[in-house]
Motif scaffolding. Structure first.
Motif, PDB file in Angstrom:
ATOM      1  N   GLY A  74      32.106  34.893  53.445  1.00  0.00           N
ATOM      2  CA  GLY A  74      31.446  33.833  52.691  1.00  0.00           C
ATOM      3  C   GLY A  74      31.748  33.761  51.209  1.00  0.00           C
ATOM      4  N   LEU A  75      32.667  34.580  50.715  1.00  0.00           N
ATOM      5  CA  LEU A  75      33.061  34.457  49.316  1.00  0.00           C
ATOM      6  C   LEU A  75      34.056  33.304  49.202  1.00  0.00           C
ATOM      7  N   ARG A  76      34.017  32.605  48.089  1.00  0.00           N
ATOM      8  CA  ARG A  76      34.932  31.486  47.833  1.00  0.00           C
ATOM      9  C   ARG A  76      35.901  31.861  46.723  1.00  0.00           C
ATOM     10  N   HIS A  77      37.125  31.366  46.828  1.00  0.00           N
ATOM     11  CA  HIS A  77      38.124  31.577  45.782  1.00  0.00           C
ATOM     12  C   HIS A  77      37.635  30.875  44.519  1.00  0.00           C
ATOM     13  N   VAL A  78      37.549  31.607  43.414  1.00  0.00           N
ATOM     14  CA  VAL A  78      37.078  31.004  42.169  1.00  0.00           C
ATOM     15  C   VAL A  78      38.136  30.982  41.070  1.00  0.00           C
ATOM     16  N   ARG A  79      39.133  31.869  41.162  1.00  0.00           N
ATOM     17  CA  ARG A  79      40.164  31.815  40.128  1.00  0.00           C
ATOM     18  C   ARG A  79      41.352  32.694  40.478  1.00  0.00           C
TER      19      ARG A  79
END
Length: 179
Positions: free
Chosen positions: A143-148
């Motif tokens: 459930g983690l999303r790519h942020v940078r």
């Protein structure tokens, strides 16, 4: 101050890291494939230094856990203090024989649950080499999303490695809404 509890998943018993676990860290850190996207293979002395640094940040419910499947050592899962208050960095490293069995994801999910529900963190993030697609798949699966994308500190990777890295994250409210 909240100490680190023993945590459990369906298949993993996660025990707070202690000085008595050095042999496991040495075993894990000596494998070139395990350390491929990290700082490279470590000597036993470097592993002992890593252990001392890791034990220094344990407390308030965060730290590093040694994972056992049945009675066998499988790897490490951690929540390290983040760059800001209320956040932590998720980490995991497993022996190759436990790869591709869902254990990385299982242990990482327990780190999220513990971090958000028990510790009360606001944000948990994880970072890896841009080339480490397996770790990125685990991050997305929990459930983690790519942020940078970013260029990592050269000390994070083995000498000569590509320094391109990625960060994935999830906030407490988003995680709780999905749980």
């Amino acid at each position: 101050m909240m100490s680190q509890p023993v945590l459990h998943t369906e298949r993993i018993r996660l025990v707070p890291l202690s000085a008595g676990h050095l042999e496991h860290l040495v075993e894990l850190s000596a494998d070139p494939e395990v350390m491929r996207y990290l700082a490279g293979v470590q000597t036993p002395e470097q592993s002992a230094d890593e252990l001392r640094r890791t034990l220094a940040y344990a407390g308030s419910g965060i730290g590093c856990w040694v994972g056992f499947v049945d009675a066998a050592f499988a790897g490490f899962w951690s929540l390290r203090p983040g760059e800001s208050a209320g956040e932590a960095e998720l980490g995991y490293r497993m022996l190759r024989e436990y790869w591709r069995k869902g254990l990385g994801k299982e242990g990482a999910r327990e780190m999220l649950r513990h971090g958000f529900r028990d510790v009360g963190l606001d944000r948990i993030y994880a970072r890896t080499a841009a080339l480490n697609k397996a770790s990125q798949a685990t991050m997305a699966a929990i459930g983690l999303r790519h942020v940078r994308d970013f260029v990592a500190d050269p000390e994070y990777f083995a000498p000569g490695d590509d320094l391109h890295a990625v960060e994935y994250a999830v906030g407490r409210d988003e995680w709780l809404a999905r749980s």
